[in-house]
Design a protein around this motif. Structure first.
Motif, mmCIF file in Angstrom:
data_model
loop_
_atom_site.group_PDB
_atom_site.id
_atom_site.type_symbol
_atom_site.label_atom_id
_atom_site.label_comp_id
_atom_site.label_asym_id
_atom_site.label_seq_id
_atom_site.Cartn_x
_atom_site.Cartn_y
_atom_site.Cartn_z
ATOM 1 N N GLN A 17 0.911 -1.279 -0.037
ATOM 2 C CA GLN A 17 0.201 0.075 0.044
ATOM 3 C C GLN A 17 0.486 1.240 0.012
ATOM 4 O O GLN A 17 0.195 2.351 0.149
ATOM 5 C CB GLN A 17 -1.188 0.087 1.260
ATOM 6 C CG GLN A 17 -2.172 -1.022 1.116
ATOM 7 C CD GLN A 17 -3.015 -0.970 2.263
ATOM 8 O OE1 GLN A 17 -2.896 -0.392 3.381
ATOM 9 N NE2 GLN A 17 -4.122 -1.766 1.825
ATOM 10 N N ARG A 19 3.492 2.223 2.032
ATOM 11 C CA ARG A 19 4.144 2.819 3.127
ATOM 12 C C ARG A 19 5.626 2.515 3.539
ATOM 13 O O ARG A 19 6.062 1.608 2.624
ATOM 14 C CB ARG A 19 3.416 1.926 4.692
ATOM 15 C CG ARG A 19 1.991 2.340 4.676
ATOM 16 C CD ARG A 19 1.309 1.804 6.168
ATOM 17 N NE ARG A 19 -0.078 1.769 5.948
ATOM 18 C CZ ARG A 19 -0.892 1.076 5.453
ATOM 19 N NH1 ARG A 19 -0.224 0.118 4.693
ATOM 20 N NH2 ARG A 19 -2.168 1.424 5.479
ATOM 21 N N HIS A 24 4.655 5.162 8.221
ATOM 22 C CA HIS A 24 4.031 3.780 8.005
ATOM 23 C C HIS A 24 2.757 3.701 8.794
ATOM 24 O O HIS A 24 2.317 2.595 9.130
ATOM 25 C CB HIS A 24 5.093 2.686 8.163
ATOM 26 C CG HIS A 24 5.834 3.065 9.411
ATOM 27 N ND1 HIS A 24 6.903 3.848 9.346
ATOM 28 C CD2 HIS A 24 5.764 2.827 10.926
ATOM 29 C CE1 HIS A 24 7.418 3.771 10.525
ATOM 30 N NE2 HIS A 24 6.753 3.445 11.437
ATOM 31 N N GLY A 25 2.099 4.867 9.095
ATOM 32 C CA GLY A 25 0.791 4.832 9.880
ATOM 33 C C GLY A 25 -0.252 4.160 8.943
ATOM 34 O O GLY A 25 -0.314 4.121 7.988
ATOM 35 N N GLU A 26 -1.416 3.955 9.488
ATOM 36 C CA GLU A 26 -2.671 3.287 8.854
ATOM 37 C C GLU A 26 -3.089 4.168 7.774
ATOM 38 O O GLU A 26 -3.301 3.736 6.925
ATOM 39 C CB GLU A 26 -3.718 3.417 9.944
ATOM 40 C CG GLU A 26 -4.985 2.738 9.323
ATOM 41 C CD GLU A 26 -4.953 1.102 9.073
ATOM 42 O OE1 GLU A 26 -5.595 0.697 8.252
ATOM 43 O OE2 GLU A 26 -3.977 0.408 9.473
ATOM 44 N N ALA A 27 -3.060 5.379 7.840
ATOM 45 C CA ALA A 27 -3.390 6.486 6.764
ATOM 46 C C ALA A 27 -2.333 6.827 5.765
ATOM 47 O O ALA A 27 -2.631 7.750 4.805
ATOM 48 C CB ALA A 27 -4.136 7.609 7.339
ATOM 49 N N GLN A 72 -4.305 1.928 -1.204
ATOM 50 C CA GLN A 72 -5.614 1.161 -0.818
ATOM 51 C C GLN A 72 -6.256 0.556 -2.254
ATOM 52 O O GLN A 72 -6.243 -0.490 -2.112
ATOM 53 C CB GLN A 72 -6.618 1.951 -0.096
ATOM 54 C CG GLN A 72 -7.621 1.274 0.558
ATOM 55 C CD GLN A 72 -6.985 0.277 1.580
ATOM 56 O OE1 GLN A 72 -6.038 0.824 2.475
ATOM 57 N NE2 GLN A 72 -7.914 -0.772 2.095
ATOM 58 N N ASN A 96 -3.470 10.859 5.477
ATOM 59 C CA ASN A 96 -3.055 11.246 6.620
ATOM 60 C C ASN A 96 -3.326 12.692 6.662
ATOM 61 O O ASN A 96 -2.564 13.420 5.791
ATOM 62 C CB ASN A 96 -1.410 10.785 6.647
ATOM 63 C CG ASN A 96 -0.845 11.283 7.924
ATOM 64 O OD1 ASN A 96 -1.195 12.210 8.504
ATOM 65 N ND2 ASN A 96 0.293 10.825 8.257
#
Length: 109
Positions: A17, A19, A24-27, A72, A96
């Motif tokens: 995705q 990162r 490298h956060g979720e968003a 995503q 983010n």
């Protein structure tokens, strides 16, 4: 919105995705094609570590260019679409919000 496509990401990428070791956060699912070399990287730090040249920001008249990629859903977005969005317009994956403070590093504002 652009079409769904695979791109070749350069730099220390951690997952499919987009990162990287720096973000490298979720968003953190947006990658950018850099104006200076037309190569795709997850972030400016990845570009600085790998490229042999200085970053050049996208000029304002280039806002229609599809230079952003949602990791995503793999949709390419124009610079204008990305700058207006808090989430991917295709899949609604949140972006983010902290990235807005870095826009000047990528785009002529």
């Amino acid at each position: 919105m652009g079409r769904s496509e695979e791109i070749h990401l350069l730099g220390p990428v951690l997952d499919s995705q987009g990162r990287c070791i720096h973000y490298h956060g979720e968003a953190d699912v947006v990658a950018i094609q850099f104006y200076c070399c037309m190569e795709w990287y997850p972030c400016i730090r990845c570009h600085e570590e790998r490229a042999d040249h200085m970053v050049q920001v996208w000029p304002r008249p280039q806002r229609p260019e599809r230079a952003l990629w949602c990791g995503q859903c793999r949709t390419t977005l124009s610079i204008a679409e990305y700058l207006q969005a808090a989430q991917c317009p295709a899949c609604q994956a949140p972006f983010n919000p902290g990235c807005a403070s870095h826009h000047h590093l990528y785009f002529e504002l």
